[in-house]
Design an enzyme around this catalytic site. Structure first.
Site, short mmCIF file in Angstrom:
data_model
loop_
_atom_site.label_atom_id
_atom_site.label_comp_id
_atom_site.label_asym_id
_atom_site.label_seq_id
_atom_site.Cartn_x
_atom_site.Cartn_y
_atom_site.Cartn_z
CG HIS A 1 -10.69 24.09 -58.73
ND1 HIS A 1 -10.29 23.43 -59.87
CD2 HIS A 1 -11.78 24.80 -59.09
CE1 HIS A 1 -11.12 23.71 -60.86
NE2 HIS A 1 -12.02 24.54 -60.43
CB CYS B 1 3.39 22.33 -71.07
SG CYS B 1 3.01 21.68 -69.46
#
Ligand code: BV8
Ligand code: ZN
Length: 360
Positions: A211, A341
């Site tokens: 993106h 994470c």
């Protein structure tokens, strides 16, 4: 005359009736009358897309066929979802497969940057919370109020510039370094939806930005793309706060092209804009060769990025998800490691803090 519609799957083959085994997350519909135009529809096909299709194609039958197609596919999904797939969090089994993989791809989203202090898009502290993303990340928003959109992007540039990559970013870079040093036939590549460049700042060599980047601009006139780390990018955009995006800025004081003085825009992919076809092709190419896919910190709601997971999964590739909650990608995952994470990923990749601190 009933317009026939050909459905070309996002995976490149034509199919009139969806093959039963083929989970459809994203289909490219090409209307028979104007084949040139293609429309990606996320599955389930949302009504606004159909309205949009009707507007673009103004063929009544177009939608009829879509609906038929849609109902045929959704029954497939109902069956699949009800098979309540069990995901495993068996670390040994994961690491056994990881150690046998040679082409590892990590698809990352905003969640991997959360522990660097960068708000995600849709979470409780989501960046968009105060604004609908349509208001700020679309070409229409920029055309309507370039000053507001530039304030939003400059806010994010300044925020990201003040943050650091976290252990999740760094564990992927250390894995890459270990491969380069000890087993060059093994690779790890990051495909990121993020525009914050934190993978690059964590010294990851192989990164595909789906993106774009907050730190690139594109001229709306001559299309020149430039890297730009100036902080602020122009004096009129100095010290922006998210809850005060209402500064009136004269368009002439917005970022301008050095070559042609055209108005610059952020070089990112807005909603309703197509991804760079070359970048998308590269991402799809990686999904057709990977033998181990990590899906890290993404809600898997944005297309076509979200279609990459089923593309790899339907090849039988092991998918492993790292997230604080299950997502649409969980349906395709063999392993799911719940939690932040920056904690779960280094452990799973067997990258200790000493390795990271020594290296990074
Ligand atoms: C396209 C750049 C074809 C900008 C972004 C109608 C017409 C056309 C297209 C559409 C349509 N209707 C819908 C679409 C498709 C649309 C789309 O997908 N919409 C969604 C909202 C349904 N897609 C598009 O428009 C794409 N283009 O389809 O073109 C076309 C074109 C024209 C005409 C016809 C067809 C373009 C999409 C690209 C949009 N740009 N970014 C910017 O950043 O400002 S997307 C944006 O969302 C970011 O890139 C972000 O990365 C991305 C995805 O979000 P996530 O990364 O997943 O972030 P999110 O907050 O959602 O989730 C975070 C996750 O992390 C959560 O799961 C959370 O649980 C987890 N998490 C949080 N903390 C942690 C954690 N996990 C682990 N550890 C933690 N600590
Ligand atoms: Zn220019």
């Amino acid at each position: 005359m009933k317009q026939q519609i050909k459905v070309r799957s996002a995976f490149g083959h034509f199919s009139r009736n969806l093959p039963r085994h083929h989970p459809c997350f994203l289909k490219v519909f090409s209307c028979h009358s104007c084949l040139s135009r293609k429309i990606f529809f996320p599955f389930p096909i949302i009504s606004s897309s159909i309205k949009q299709a009707r507007a673009i194609h103004s063929t009544k039958n177009f939608c009829l066929n879509l609906l038929n197609f849609n109902s045929c596919v959704s029954s497939y999904h109902q069956r699949n979802m009800s098979s309540n797939r069990k995901v495993s969090s068996d670390m040994n089994a994961f690491q056994d497969q990881l150690n046998r993989a040679s082409k590892i791809v990590a698809l990352t989203g905003a969640g991997i940057s959360a522990e660097s202090g960068i708000p995600t898009f849709r979470g409780a502290d989501g960046l968009w919370r105060k604004y609908k993303c349509e208001e700020l990340a679309t070409p229409e928003a920029f055309a309507k109020d370039p000053g507001l959109v530039w304030q939003f992007y400059e806010y994010r540039r300044q925020l990201v510039s003040s943050k650091e990559p976290n252990l999740a970013h760094k564990s992927l870079s250390v894995l890459e370094q270990n491969f380069l040093r000890n087993s060059p036939q093994r690779q790890v590549i990051v495909v990121t939806q993020n525009v914050d460049e934190l993978h690059r700042r964590a010294e990851m060599k192989r990164v595909l930005e789906l993106h774009g980047s907050l730190f690139k601009t594109r001229c709306t006139q001559c299309k020149a793309v430039k890297t730009n780390y100036n902080n602020p990018i122009v004096p009129a955009l100095d010290k922006i706060e998210l809850d005060e995006l209402d500064r009136h800025i004269d368009p002439k004081d917005l970022p301008r092209c050095e070559k042609c003085t055209g108005l610059l825009r952020p070089h990112v992919v807005w909603f309703g804009e197509q991804l760079d076809p070359f970048v998308l092709k590269q991402a799809e190419g990686l999904m057709s060769v990977t033998d181990f896919l990590l899906v890290i910190g993404t809600s898997s709601v944005v297309y076509p990025a979200a279609s990459l997971v089923p593309q790899a999964a339907t090849r039988g590739v092991t998918v492993s998800e790292f997230n604080i909650e299950q997502t649409a990608a969980s349906e395709y995952s063999k392993f799911f490691f719940k939690g932040p994470c920056a904690q779960t990923l280094p452990k799973a990749l067997q990258i200790g803090e000493t390795m990271i601190s020594h290296w990074g």
